[in-house]
Design a protein around this motif. Structure first.
Motif, mmCIF file in Angstrom:
data_model
loop_
_atom_site.group_PDB
_atom_site.id
_atom_site.type_symbol
_atom_site.label_atom_id
_atom_site.label_comp_id
_atom_site.label_asym_id
_atom_site.label_seq_id
_atom_site.Cartn_x
_atom_site.Cartn_y
_atom_site.Cartn_z
ATOM 1 N N PHE A 19 -1.848 -11.806 2.801
ATOM 2 C CA PHE A 19 -0.579 -11.475 2.141
ATOM 3 C C PHE A 19 -0.833 -10.563 0.944
ATOM 4 O O PHE A 19 -0.147 -9.537 0.777
ATOM 5 C CB PHE A 19 0.129 -12.761 1.694
ATOM 6 C CG PHE A 19 1.396 -12.535 0.915
ATOM 7 C CD1 PHE A 19 2.625 -12.565 1.552
ATOM 8 C CD2 PHE A 19 1.365 -12.298 -0.452
ATOM 9 C CE1 PHE A 19 3.805 -12.353 0.838
ATOM 10 C CE2 PHE A 19 2.533 -12.080 -1.174
ATOM 11 C CZ PHE A 19 3.745 -12.109 -0.522
ATOM 12 N N CYS A 20 -1.806 -10.920 0.112
ATOM 13 C CA CYS A 20 -2.109 -10.122 -1.087
ATOM 14 C C CYS A 20 -2.463 -8.686 -0.717
ATOM 15 O O CYS A 20 -1.935 -7.725 -1.306
ATOM 16 C CB CYS A 20 -3.266 -10.747 -1.858
ATOM 17 S SG CYS A 20 -2.886 -12.302 -2.687
ATOM 18 N N ALA A 21 -3.370 -8.534 0.239
ATOM 19 C CA ALA A 21 -3.808 -7.196 0.627
ATOM 20 C C ALA A 21 -2.650 -6.369 1.150
ATOM 21 O O ALA A 21 -2.475 -5.200 0.789
ATOM 22 C CB ALA A 21 -4.908 -7.298 1.688
ATOM 23 N N ALA A 22 -1.828 -6.970 2.007
ATOM 24 C CA ALA A 22 -0.716 -6.239 2.605
ATOM 25 C C ALA A 22 0.329 -5.859 1.565
ATOM 26 O O ALA A 22 0.858 -4.732 1.585
ATOM 27 C CB ALA A 22 -0.066 -7.094 3.703
ATOM 28 N N LEU A 23 0.630 -6.773 0.649
ATOM 29 C CA LEU A 23 1.640 -6.477 -0.373
ATOM 30 C C LEU A 23 1.190 -5.324 -1.263
ATOM 31 O O LEU A 23 1.968 -4.403 -1.546
ATOM 32 C CB LEU A 23 1.910 -7.719 -1.211
ATOM 33 C CG LEU A 23 2.986 -7.554 -2.289
ATOM 34 C CD1 LEU A 23 4.344 -7.263 -1.671
ATOM 35 C CD2 LEU A 23 3.061 -8.796 -3.183
ATOM 36 N N VAL A 24 -0.067 -5.361 -1.679
ATOM 37 C CA VAL A 24 -0.582 -4.298 -2.546
ATOM 38 C C VAL A 24 -0.540 -2.954 -1.827
ATOM 39 O O VAL A 24 -0.063 -1.945 -2.383
ATOM 40 C CB VAL A 24 -2.013 -4.634 -2.998
ATOM 41 C CG1 VAL A 24 -2.651 -3.431 -3.686
ATOM 42 C CG2 VAL A 24 -2.011 -5.830 -3.929
ATOM 43 N N LEU A 25 -1.004 -2.906 -0.592
ATOM 44 C CA LEU A 25 -1.009 -1.643 0.151
ATOM 45 C C LEU A 25 0.410 -1.130 0.369
ATOM 46 O O LEU A 25 0.674 0.076 0.219
ATOM 47 C CB LEU A 25 -1.708 -1.825 1.493
ATOM 48 C CG LEU A 25 -3.234 -2.020 1.451
ATOM 49 C CD1 LEU A 25 -3.761 -2.353 2.838
ATOM 50 C CD2 LEU A 25 -3.929 -0.792 0.890
ATOM 51 N N ALA A 26 1.340 -2.025 0.717
ATOM 52 C CA ALA A 26 2.719 -1.599 0.959
ATOM 53 C C ALA A 26 3.366 -1.052 -0.309
ATOM 54 O O ALA A 26 4.009 0.015 -0.296
ATOM 55 C CB ALA A 26 3.537 -2.757 1.525
ATOM 56 N N LEU A 27 3.206 -1.763 -1.413
ATOM 57 C CA LEU A 27 3.805 -1.308 -2.671
ATOM 58 C C LEU A 27 3.214 0.027 -3.114
ATOM 59 O O LEU A 27 3.939 0.912 -3.590
ATOM 60 C CB LEU A 27 3.597 -2.362 -3.762
ATOM 61 C CG LEU A 27 4.399 -3.652 -3.631
ATOM 62 C CD1 LEU A 27 3.966 -4.660 -4.692
ATOM 63 C CD2 LEU A 27 5.897 -3.387 -3.735
ATOM 64 N N ARG A 28 1.917 0.194 -2.933
ATOM 65 C CA ARG A 28 1.275 1.427 -3.362
ATOM 66 C C ARG A 28 1.626 2.608 -2.469
ATOM 67 O O ARG A 28 1.450 3.758 -2.857
ATOM 68 C CB ARG A 28 -0.238 1.234 -3.425
ATOM 69 C CG ARG A 28 -0.666 0.219 -4.475
ATOM 70 C CD ARG A 28 -0.293 0.642 -5.874
ATOM 71 N NE ARG A 28 -1.198 1.647 -6.413
ATOM 72 C CZ ARG A 28 -0.900 2.466 -7.404
ATOM 73 N NH1 ARG A 28 0.308 2.443 -7.950
ATOM 74 N NH2 ARG A 28 -1.797 3.334 -7.835
ATOM 75 N N GLN A 29 2.158 2.311 -1.284
ATOM 76 C CA GLN A 29 2.642 3.376 -0.411
ATOM 77 C C GLN A 29 4.120 3.671 -0.640
ATOM 78 O O GLN A 29 4.706 4.476 0.076
ATOM 79 C CB GLN A 29 2.400 3.006 1.057
ATOM 80 C CG GLN A 29 0.937 3.053 1.460
ATOM 81 C CD GLN A 29 0.716 2.875 2.950
ATOM 82 O OE1 GLN A 29 1.646 2.952 3.743
ATOM 83 N NE2 GLN A 29 -0.529 2.647 3.339
ATOM 84 N N GLY A 30 4.716 3.016 -1.642
ATOM 85 C CA GLY A 30 6.098 3.308 -2.000
ATOM 86 C C GLY A 30 7.139 2.487 -1.273
ATOM 87 O O GLY A 30 8.338 2.782 -1.378
ATOM 88 N N VAL A 31 6.724 1.464 -0.534
ATOM 89 C CA VAL A 31 7.681 0.591 0.149
ATOM 90 C C VAL A 31 8.424 -0.231 -0.905
ATOM 91 O O VAL A 31 7.820 -0.721 -1.861
ATOM 92 C CB VAL A 31 6.958 -0.332 1.148
ATOM 93 C CG1 VAL A 31 7.937 -1.272 1.831
ATOM 94 C CG2 VAL A 31 6.200 0.501 2.187
ATOM 95 N N ASP A 32 9.743 -0.396 -0.758
ATOM 96 C CA ASP A 32 10.514 -1.127 -1.756
ATOM 97 C C ASP A 32 10.139 -2.610 -1.752
ATOM 98 O O ASP A 32 9.535 -3.117 -0.805
ATOM 99 C CB ASP A 32 12.017 -0.950 -1.530
ATOM 100 C CG ASP A 32 12.501 -1.574 -0.231
ATOM 101 O OD1 ASP A 32 12.616 -2.807 -0.166
ATOM 102 O OD2 ASP A 32 12.760 -0.826 0.732
#
Length: 284
Positions: A229-242
């Motif tokens: 969960f942590c890895a996915a959330l960080v990657l998604a947020l850093r790619q600009g996903v809301d």
């Protein structure tokens, strides 16, 4: 020292997981027979780095293992997942070990023998301003001081956090019990909280600004789910996903991890989860 630019640099623990799978967890002083024993790569830091790499984000691991067979096994597992291990120190102390009992519902009890993890330093390690650094509560203060870029803390296990550390964090990730045990998080700029079967939510200075439901799955092992969960959330947020969509992506990745008996499970690319959750959100 690694000179590549990475999507995520994880600073944290690397352990060998010794897992006994039993029908139920023992009570104090009780012996339970009939369990099945397995060994696999683990450690919150290593799990997060492996998940980030498998999701398609270039990942670097900063940690420590022992100069022993288990240490080499942990390095091989990280490299096999696509993680850059140039900044993993090999030390005289034994490789960290986690003793884990998992019941039929995937719940667990864990005792950690940190070994080489307790001797991890950041001597010779450099962080570029464009890097995203993800830490757990190990050498976090030194990492926060050295890194000037985007800084994420997985505040586990729960403990009091210095005010200057919270001010430094761009994002803190905790579960529901950790959020309750760390009152100072109500003042943090951005906090993601997981609620198990009730999904996850994002808070800005204590105010809920987004949430996403959980994904229905059959539970095999909850040990590495929070790390995925942590890895996915960080990657998604850093790619600009809301926020809401990023939480949904992380919930989906965590759900896939829960359904896998490994602490470092194989995962699809992040784009798959972004598309999958976009379709799910459109259907609601």
């Amino acid at each position: 020292m690694s000179t590549r630019v990475h999507a995520v640099t994880v600073v944290g623990s690397i352990n060998l997981d010794l897992i006994a799978t039993a029908d139920r967890l023992p009570t104090a002083g009780e012996t339970i027979g009939g369990a099945a024993l397995s060994q696999q790569p683990g450690g919150k830091g290593a799990n997060q780095a492996a998940a980030a790499a498998r999701l398609g984000g270039s990942a670097r691991m900063v940690g420590a293992v022992g100069n022993d067979v288990n240490g080499q096994r942990m390095l091989d597992a990280l490299a096999g997942a696509g993680v850059d291990t140039a900044d993993v120190a090999v030390l005289p102390e034994p490789t960290g070990t986690a003793l884990i009992v998992v019941d039929g519902d995937g719940e667990n009890q864990i005792v950690v023998c940190p070994g080489a993890n307790s001797h991890l330093t950041l001597d010779g390690v450099e962080f570029g301003p464009e890097e995203t650094v993800l830490c757990q509560l190990e050498v976090v203060l030194e990492a926060a001081r050295r890194h000037a870029g985007y800084f994420v803390l997985n505040a586990a296990p729960a403990m009091d956090l210095p005010a200057q550390l919270l001010e430094r964090c761009d994002l803190v990730i905790v579960n529901e019990s950790e959020y309750a045990l760390i009152p100072a998080l109500a003042e943090a700029k951005l906090v993601a909280v997981t609620y198990g079967g009730d999904g996850s939510a994002m808070f800005e200075h204590g105010r809920k600004v987004a949430e996403a439901p959980s994904v229905a799955v059959s539970v095999a092992n909850t040990v590495g789910a929070g790390d995925a969960f942590c890895a996915a959330l960080v990657l998604a947020l850093r790619q600009g996903v809301d926020y809401a969509h990023a939480l949904a992506v992380a919930n989906a990745v965590g759900g896939d991890a829960v359904g896998n008996p490994s602490s470092q499970p194989d995962l699809a690319q992040l784009g798959y989860y972004v598309e999958r959750t976009a379709v799910a959100e459109g259907a609601r």
